[in-house]
Scaffold this active site. Structure first.
Site, mmCIF file in Angstrom:
data_model
loop_
_atom_site.group_PDB
_atom_site.id
_atom_site.type_symbol
_atom_site.label_atom_id
_atom_site.label_comp_id
_atom_site.label_asym_id
_atom_site.label_seq_id
_atom_site.Cartn_x
_atom_site.Cartn_y
_atom_site.Cartn_z
ATOM 1 N N HIS A 169 -8.992 -9.268 -12.024
ATOM 2 C CA HIS A 169 -9.456 -9.486 -10.245
ATOM 3 C C HIS A 169 -7.776 -10.812 -9.794
ATOM 4 O O HIS A 169 -8.319 -10.722 -8.496
ATOM 5 C CB HIS A 169 -9.829 -10.162 -9.627
ATOM 6 N N GLU A 202 -9.848 5.310 -6.786
ATOM 7 C CA GLU A 202 -8.954 5.046 -6.196
ATOM 8 C C GLU A 202 -7.817 6.480 -6.480
ATOM 9 O O GLU A 202 -7.101 6.348 -5.635
ATOM 10 C CB GLU A 202 -8.284 3.973 -7.124
#
Ligand code: TPP
Ligand code: MG
Lengths: 323, 319
Positions: free
Chosen positions: A129, A60
């Site tokens: 999440h 990322e």
């Protein structure tokens, strides 16, 4: 007019922009061969090839940083984070570089990058999440943050984001991918930084965006059956934030409930409520209410998770407290 | 190597050295604020690498960034003005010492978050590859920066995608007060390159000619289709990490030993010994540099501070 899902609308916007402009390309994890974790870029790899649809490693920090660098050097990358939860790893690249280079170097460079990220809770994915951390990103001048609530807005806003010379975070609420709505054929743009009245009313103003907006609309529908007329304003952009239609509506209804999926503390509701009292103090008839996620990590177990999230009943209850 | 080229390198290194000394003085006088990181001791790296670049090649580095600006040819006055926070600075006074850039010279700037610019370099290179050019990116970072996630993700991506980047590790032996062996599991920076498909080469970073040769070869390798390259420049910063460094982590003896390898001294001795230049020629160059700096200080001091309105410009390209 076509009646399509939000997923399709986003996909169409991407495809049309890639056809229009060769400098637009996609990069991210599983965007290519796989077709996108949420299937937004399904078929793109075959259609556009690996030059323009780039599968990245699970990295990322470099997705955020390299997309920014490519934007500085003349391209218009659309970088996808598999979910916004992983964009925390790229926060530095986004807020320290994408959002800063134009200012910090005195206007010498720009970073027209779009970061796309599905987010939100309600899918039993557990605490790591399920974040709705939109405000974190919206905190920083230099970055634009938008999050649509309808397929129409999704397509138009994404086109505006891609064509913008500024860095934009485009947040897609994952539970809205299946939502269907009217979308015109052909090209159009929804400007960023413009709030939109999604339903007119006279008794109370409901303010929301993305999934919270859909909850607000549903609440307004139910309230109407009880004789309460709610106006619903969709922020669409969190930065820049367009308070115009919100203030205008509030001056008509004198009451407001702000609906957001993120946490209440330091949230969108806090910001909007503060601005309302600054800009329309004389119109305050009742406390401004906030409906937001409970201040807990989201649990896995279905009913428990749902209990922590916003819902129509909580919005209606909040409205009734101030009517 | 041509005489004119060698003398130009000498001039640039002297310019950087004395520029940094001026900065140190101006800092003590309170005219430069914030953090100030001097490049003294490392001059051969910026000068030798940037001399090897072709038009079209990019430069990007960390916060120890004055030398790279001067080596790409940014005007001394506006660079110094930036440090003084003046409107005439290269970044209009909004960047400061750690954020110099000169995009017209393909210098994308200095970045103050350790490692943060390494993925940006990777992205600059991605854009060149995408556009189908032959251009490459020179990306500089310190030894300490090779321990941060950004570094590893960027080298890996460059390796996987074959991006035209020369990764230049400026190993000055310390990240702030932490010696390489106290922070890095492998103490040779080049040993990190093979993990990402690069061979890597260690270079005497005090010898501007060696730096130039190695960088030229690396750039050529990229243009020959051999993918990203990694160079480790062995060097040393003679001064503290930044102003006010108590220097408790290294001995005077160690510093003195490295000072014998002063990059300017090495080139000077070479020029004299090989009869390429005589002392008078070098002194004339020194004088030219002195005058340039006197003018730069005057320019910077006389320049106005940015107007209040500047606070609100350039936040976005579009409003
Ligand atoms: C992410 C981050 N962590 C810590 C710092 C503070 N810091 C600034 S410079 C530095 C040392 C870096 O050393 P190195 O990469 O060897 O570069 P050098 O200063 O030697 O040129 C540190 C820890 C920072 N700027 N950014
Ligand atoms: Mg170091």
């Amino acid at each position: 007019m076509a009646f399509i899902t939000m997923r399709q609308a986003i996909s169409d916007a991407l495809r049309e922009e890639m056809k229009r402009d060769d400098t637009v390309f996609i990069m991210g994890e599983e965007v290519g061969v796989w077709g996108g974790t949420y299937a937004v870029t399904r078929g793109f790899y075959d259609e556009f090839g690996p030059r323009r649809v780039k599968d990245t490693p699970i990295s990322e920090m470099v997705i955020g940083g390299a997309a920014t660098g490519a934007a500085m050097n003349g391209l218009r990358p659309v970088a996808e984070f598999m979910t916004i939860n992983f964009a925390f790893l790229a926060l530095d690249a986004m807020v320290n570089h994408a959002a800063k280079v134009h200012y910090m170097f005195g206007g010498q460079m720009k970073a027209p990058v779009v970061f796309r990220a599905p987010g939100g809770g309600g899918r039993q994915l557990g605490a790591t999440h399920s974040h709705t951390p939109d405000v974190i990103f919206a905190h920083f001048p230099g970055l634009k943050v938008v999050s649509p609530s309808t397929p129409y807005d999704a397509k138009g806003l994404l086109k505006a984001a891609i064509r913008s010379d500024d860095p934009v975070l485009f947040i897609e609420h994952a539970t809205l991918y299946q939502l269907r709505g009217e979308v015109p054929e052909g090209d159009y743009v929804v400007p960023m930084g413009v709030s939109d009245v999604k339903r007119e009313g006279t008794d109370v103003t409901l303010v929301g965006y993305a999934q919270g907006l859909q909850v607000a609309l549903e609440a307004a529908e139910k309230l109407a059956r009880e004789g309460v007329s709610a106006e619903v304003v969709d922020l669409r952009s969190l930065r820049p934030l367009d308070m115009g239609p919100v203030v205008k509506s509030f001056k008509k209804t004198f009451k407001a409930v702000i609906v957001e999926e993120g946490y209440r503390s330091y949230g969108i509701g806090a910001e909007v409520a503060a601005r309302l009292q600054e800009e329309a103090f004389d119109y305050l008839d009742a406390p401004i209410k906030r409906v937001a996620q409970f201040e807990v990590p989201l649990p896995y177990s279905r009913d428990l998770e749902q209990a922590a999230l916003i819902n129509v009943d909580r919005v209606i209850a909040a409205v009734k407290e101030i009517l | 190597m041509e005489k004119a080229t060698l003398l130009e390198w000498y001039r640039q290194m002297v310019l950087i050295r004395r520029f940094e000394q001026r900065c140190s003085d101006l800092y003590s006088l309170g005219k430069i604020g914030g953090f100030l990181h001097l490049y003294i001791g490392q001059e051969a790296v910026a000068v030798g690498t940037i001399a090897a670049r072709q038009p079209g090649d990019h430069v990007i580095t960390a916060y120890r960034d004055h030398a790279h600006a001067l080596a790409v040819g940014s005007e001394t006055g506006p660079v110094l003005a930036e440090l003084l926070g003046k409107a005439t600075g290269v970044s209009k006074g909004k960047g400061g010492s750690m954020h110099l850039a000169d995009v017209n010279r393909q210098y994308w700037g200095g970045y103050a978050v350790v490692g943060g610019h390494v993925p940006l370099a990777t992205g600059l290179a991605l854009a060149e590859q995408y556009k189908g050019t032959d251009n490459a990116v020179l990306c500089y970072f310190g030894d300490g920066s090779t321990n941060i996630g950004y570094f590893h993700e960027s080298l890996n991506l460059a390796g996987v995608w074959d991006l035209p980047v020369v990764f230049v590790a400026e190993n000055n032996q310390y990240g702030m007060g932490t010696a390489v062996e106290r922070a890095s599991a492998v103490t040779r920076m080049v040993d990190k390159a093979p993990a990402y498909g690069m061979e890597g080469k260690q270079v005497d970073g005090m010898d501007v000619m060696a730096v130039y040769e190695a960088t030229s070869a690396a750039l050529q390798a990229i243009r020959d289709g051999k993918g990203p390259q990694f160079l480790e420049m062995l060097t040393y910063r003679f001064e503290g990490h930044s102003m006010g460094d108590p220097l408790r982590y290294r001995t005077k003896d160690e510093v003195e030993k490295w000072r014998e390898d002063d990059p300017i001294g090495i080139l000077e001795r070479y020029l004299l010994k090989e009869n390429i230049a005589d002392r008078e020629e070098l002194e004339n160059l020194d004088k030219g540099v002195e005058q340039e700096l006197v003018d730069a200080v005057q320019f910077a001091e006389e320049s106005p501070f940015p107007a209040y309105e500047e606070l609100f410009t350039n936040i976005y390209v579009e409003d």
